[in-house]
Design an enzyme around this catalytic site. Structure first.
Site, short mmCIF file in Angstrom:
data_model
loop_
_atom_site.label_atom_id
_atom_site.label_comp_id
_atom_site.label_asym_id
_atom_site.label_seq_id
_atom_site.Cartn_x
_atom_site.Cartn_y
_atom_site.Cartn_z
CG ASP A 1 86.77 50.81 104.12
OD1 ASP A 1 87.35 51.70 103.41
OD2 ASP A 1 85.74 51.30 104.35
CE1 TYR B 1 79.27 46.64 115.11
CE2 TYR B 1 80.48 48.31 113.41
CZ TYR B 1 79.86 47.23 113.96
OH TYR B 1 78.68 46.64 112.87
CE LYS C 1 76.42 45.10 110.75
NZ LYS C 1 76.77 45.64 112.03
C1 F6R Z 1 78.97 51.52 107.73
C2 F6R Z 1 79.55 52.75 107.42
C3 F6R Z 1 78.76 54.48 107.16
C4 F6R Z 1 79.48 54.69 108.45
C5 F6R Z 1 79.14 56.39 108.80
C6 F6R Z 1 79.42 57.16 110.21
O1 F6R Z 1 78.97 50.46 107.54
O2 F6R Z 1 80.92 52.93 106.95
O3 F6R Z 1 77.61 54.16 107.73
O4 F6R Z 1 78.88 54.39 110.35
O5 F6R Z 1 79.35 57.21 108.10
O6 F6R Z 1 80.90 56.81 109.43
P1 F6R Z 1 81.47 57.46 111.01
O7 F6R Z 1 81.82 56.91 112.36
O8 F6R Z 1 82.99 57.13 110.29
O9 F6R Z 1 82.26 59.33 110.65
MG MG Z 2 83.92 52.50 105.45
MG MG Z 3 82.63 49.26 103.15
#
Ligand code: F6R
Ligand code: MG
Ligand code: MG
Length: 368
Positions: free
Chosen positions: A11, A230, A233
């Site tokens: 990603d 963390y 994923k």
């Molecule tokens: C799950 C994922 C999304 C982010 C969510 C918050 O793997 O990628 O659900 O966790 O969009 O993202 P941030 O913390 O980058 O604002």
């Molecule tokens: Mg991502």
């Molecule tokens: Mg991804």
């Protein structure tokens, strides 16, 4: 010929949140691999699953090759510049280290590679998943390679009669790759005992026990083991050879009809069913659902056919409808009980801070 399939994914930025890579980003990665890999690679295929870009490469350099890994790394680095220039979200997200030292393992991108003697009619499947974790493949692989209900070939085909050997990795172990080899059907219950824990034990590879030929390889990285915290994923990828000494294509894909609950969805912190989707599908609901794509290829002297998109069929529309209903049913209970993951798997660590603060506010009630 000895052929190597290398599937490397990352990603490196997405449109409008963690939804999908932009067209400009995909174009950049595709052009980079086509130009820079023209001497090195026999062939390649590039696509995306949610916010992850996967690069499938065919070549004769073997696994863990510095030039092949370097090509993918540089493609993702170059793509990251485009992602940044467009203001994409999470630009360079999975490139966790600054410098490349010969192998992308441990640097962030997911890797699934295998080298084998190409059969005259080599058939294989490429799986890519998003908004979930490597253990998401545990149950489908158990059914496809160890259960005659899903894989009648285990009963019917003499070349499958001795079953398959699973190499299972303990992904919590950080000092190296800790692996146990177990053979089905002899060790079936030991395999099940490990594979029930998708967060800790993950199928790394599978071999035909009788012939020793490799059937499967999965990406097994734990991003938070690399980053020390963390960082999302580890959306997994997998290669599975099909037919003859391996399960039929249909036997390998059949267990994805279950839509089993996996860790992932919004903020990587929920349990949700894994939904089989068409190639190049984006994220659609609650930063999910957890997605899986299956592309079937034939390959001759390293040259790939176009992919056959397994989950692009009315049968799988029906499966998707059932899985959508299952998703919403679990979502309706929000943060309660099994709808959310256990503490150690939750993203961000915010809940730990909250509970630590709350813990100081507890008082012990005095008996009157
Ligand atoms: C799950 C994922 C999304 C982010 C969510 C918050 O793997 O990628 O659900 O966790 O969009 O993202 P941030 O913390 O980058 O604002
Ligand atoms: Mg991502
Ligand atoms: Mg991804």
């Amino acid at each position: 010929m000895k052929l190597t399939l290398s599937l490397i994914k990352a990603d490196i930025g997405a449109v409008g949140g963690h939804v999908r890579p932009s067209e400009a980003l995909l174009k950049c990665v595709k052009e980079f691999v086509a130009n820079e890999g023209s001497e090195l690679l026999i062939d390649h295929y590039i696509g995306f699953c949610g916010d992850d870009i996967h690069i499938l490469m065919t070549h004769e350099e073997g696994t863990n090759d510095k030039k092949i890994h370097g090509l993918a790394w540089e493609a993702f680095k170059t793509g990251t510049e485009v992602a940044k220039s467009q203001g994409l979200y999470g630009a360079g997200q999975d490139l966790l280290k600054d410098s490349f030292s010969g192998n992308v393992k441990g640097l962030g991108p997911g890797v699934a590679e295998m080298e084998f003697e190409e059969r005259p009619n080599e058939s294989f499947l490429m799986f890519a998943a998003d908004k979930t974790e490597p253990g998401a493949f545990n149950l489908p692989l158990y059914f496809a390679f160890a259960d005659p209900v899903y894989c009648p070939g285990l009963l019917l085909s003499p070349s499958l009669s001795e079953g398959f050997t699973f190499s299972i990795m303990d992904v919590n172990y950080t000092k190296g790759d800790r692996i146990v080899k177990l053979s089905a059907p002899k060790d079936l219950y030991d395999i099940a005992a490990l594979l029930r824990d998708n967060h800790r034990y993950v199928v790394e590879s599978i071999h035909n026990t009788k012939t020793g030929e490799q059937a499967v390889v999965c990406s097994t990285s734990r991003l938070h083991n690399i980053a020390g915290k963390y960082v999302g994923k580890d959306d997994p990828a997998m290669l599975a050879r099909a037919q003859q000494a391996f399960p039929a294509t249909g036997e390998i894909v059949a267990p994805f009809e279950i839509g089993h609950f996996v860790g992932g969805l919004c903020r990587g912190s929920h349990n949700a069913p894994l939904m089989p989707v068409k190639k190049n599908s984006q994220v659609a609901y609650f930063d999910g659902p957890p997605l899986v794509q299956a592309l079937a290829f034939s390959v001759k002297n390293g040259k790939l056919t176009e992919p056959a998109d397994i989950f692009d069929h009315p049968y799988w529309d029906w499966v998707r409808d059932k899985i959508s209903a299952k998703t919403v049913e679990m979502r309706r209970q929000g943060f309660s009980g099994p709808a959310m993951l256990g503490f150690e798997e939750l993203e961000y660590g915010g809940i730990t801070e909250r509970l630590e603060r709350l813990d100081t506010k507890f008082t012990v009630k005095k008996e009157r």
